[in-house]
Design a protein around this motif. Structure first.
Motif, PDB file in Angstrom:
ATOM      1  N   GLN A  35       1.171  -1.223   0.035  1.00 22.64           N
ATOM      2  CA  GLN A  35      -0.051   0.307   0.475  1.00 22.64           C
ATOM      3  C   GLN A  35       1.065   1.211   0.004  1.00 22.64           C
ATOM      4  N   GLU A  64      -2.385   5.267  -8.125  1.00 18.92           N
ATOM      5  CA  GLU A  64      -2.589   4.221  -7.618  1.00 18.92           C
ATOM      6  C   GLU A  64      -2.740   2.848  -9.718  1.00 18.92           C
ATOM      7  N   PRO A  69      -2.985   0.145  -3.551  1.00 15.76           N
ATOM      8  CA  PRO A  69      -3.756   1.197  -3.569  1.00 15.76           C
ATOM      9  C   PRO A  69      -2.746   2.375  -2.489  1.00 15.76           C
ATOM     10  N   ASN A 100      -6.131   8.776  -8.214  1.00 16.96           N
ATOM     11  CA  ASN A 100      -6.391   6.789  -9.018  1.00 16.96           C
ATOM     12  C   ASN A 100      -4.890   7.050 -10.139  1.00 16.96           C
TER      13      ASN A 100
END
Ligand code: IMP
Ligand code: MG
Length: 339
Positions: A281, A315, A321, A312
């Motif tokens: 992450q 990611e 994420p 976004n």
């Protein structure tokens, strides 16, 4: 075999670029929010982690950033080079003398190392911080360096850090391994020779703490919304100081007071950093500097579209994420998207 309680986790926090991504702030948030029982600081005194808590600003070179959570046990891993006067000063400043431990095998930085760091034309050319970390590492590799067990002032703090941290993990406690700097300053993966004197990736953070890779649940890789670097060496997309000031990206280093160079976020480097660190992450800090409407935001949904699109896009580039977003200097200026 020890039975690990899966609810609790062992997390490694590493930096993605040239350091100064805001790891101190993210770690201090996690300390308070997740109640981090044990934190092991790795690296050395060259890195300053900024923690703003209860209106006070700390620039921590040695004490783990989870100190803000009063029940957190604070450990300094065997891989660290300890700067004794700085450590003692910070123990005093943070009031943690009853809950900090230092591994007897830590290497010790002596005055002569700092003198060498500052007087060597070669090291000055690399723009080192001057704390003496590189020369202390050289002596350690030469096997003539002092270790923490040779320093009487450290005697009250000595503990087997590897044993403590592994026991905590096996008992199902919440553990965090605190990395320093960023992948682009890594001795192995960075912009050599314009790098620091150790690897800075998640694997080495584990090694310096004495924790094997099978014990890690999460690698949280910290990115900043734009890139900065101090010292010399390449910086792709570097902006002029004027342009950096215009965008609000111009920073002065917490540790050394030096001016930071800056550049826009680099999606290719971001992907490479996620790969080498094995990120599960990511955190992105200072989103409010890029998008002022995000200042002090705590909800992702209420952010402007351009900010959401930026996250976004990160990611998609890195393949994991973005769970934590920094929107201001305080520990709780955070959007936490974890469940
Ligand atoms: P040294 O780690 O002091 O030997 O410096 C080597 C390079 O790493 C120089 O470019 C320093 O500016 C950089 N560096 C070391 N520590 C940090 C840090 O904590 N943040 C940012 N840059 C750092
Ligand atoms: Mg820093």
């Amino acid at each position: 075999m020890p039975n690990r309680e899966k609810a609790m986790v062992c997390t490694v926090v590493a930096g993605a670029f040239w350091g100064d991504e805001g790891k101190g702030k993210i770690i201090s948030y996690l300390a308070l929010k997740d109640k981090i029982d044990v934190c092991v600081r790795t690296g050395s005194v060259n890195a300053a982690h900024t923690v703003v808590y209860k209106d006070k600003k700390y620039a921590l070179h040695m004490v783990p950033s989870t100190f803000v959570y009063e029940r957190s046990r604070l450990l300094i891993g065997a891989g660290v080079n300890v700067h004794v006067p700085q450590l003692l000063k910070e123990i005093e400043e943070t009031g943690v003398k009853d809950r900090i431990g230092v591994d007897p095998q830590c290497s010790v930085i002596e005055e002569k190392h700092s003198t060498m760091d500052k007087s060597s034309a070669h090291l000055k050319g690399l723009g080192t911080t001057g704390w003496g970390v590189g020369p202390a590492q050289e002596e350690r590799v030469h096997r003539t360096g002092k270790t923490a067990k040779d320093v009487p002032e450290l005697a009250p703090y000595l503990t087997d850090v590897a044993l403590e941290v592994n026991t905590a993990i096996d008992a199902g406690k919440n553990v965090l391994l605190e990395g320093t700097q960023g992948l682009m300053l890594s001795l192995f993966f960075g912009t050599y020779p314009y790098v620091t004197s150790r690897d800075t990736s998640a694997s080495t953070i584990c090694a310096e703490a004495g924790v094997g890779p099978t014990k890690i649940d999460h690698v949280l890789l910290v990115y900043k919304s734009f890139i900065t670097r101090v010292g010399t060496g390449p910086l792709p997309g570097e902006l002029s100081k004027e342009e950096a000031s215009k965008r609000g990206w111009f920073e002065i280093a917490a540790g050394t007071g030096r001016e930071r160079r800056s550049a826009p976020f680099n999606f290719d480097l971001a992907r490479r950093a996620a790969m080498i660190n094995g990120a599960t992450q990511a955190a992105v800090t200072k989103l409010d500097i890029l998008f002022p409407a995000c200042k002090n935001a705590t909800s992702f949904e209420r952010m402007p579209n351009e900010a959401k699109e930026f996250i976004n896009r990160i990611e998609i580039s890195i393949g994991v994420p973005v769970t934590i977003i920094g929107t201001g200097p305080s520990a709780f200026d955070i959007i936490d998207r974890r469940k």
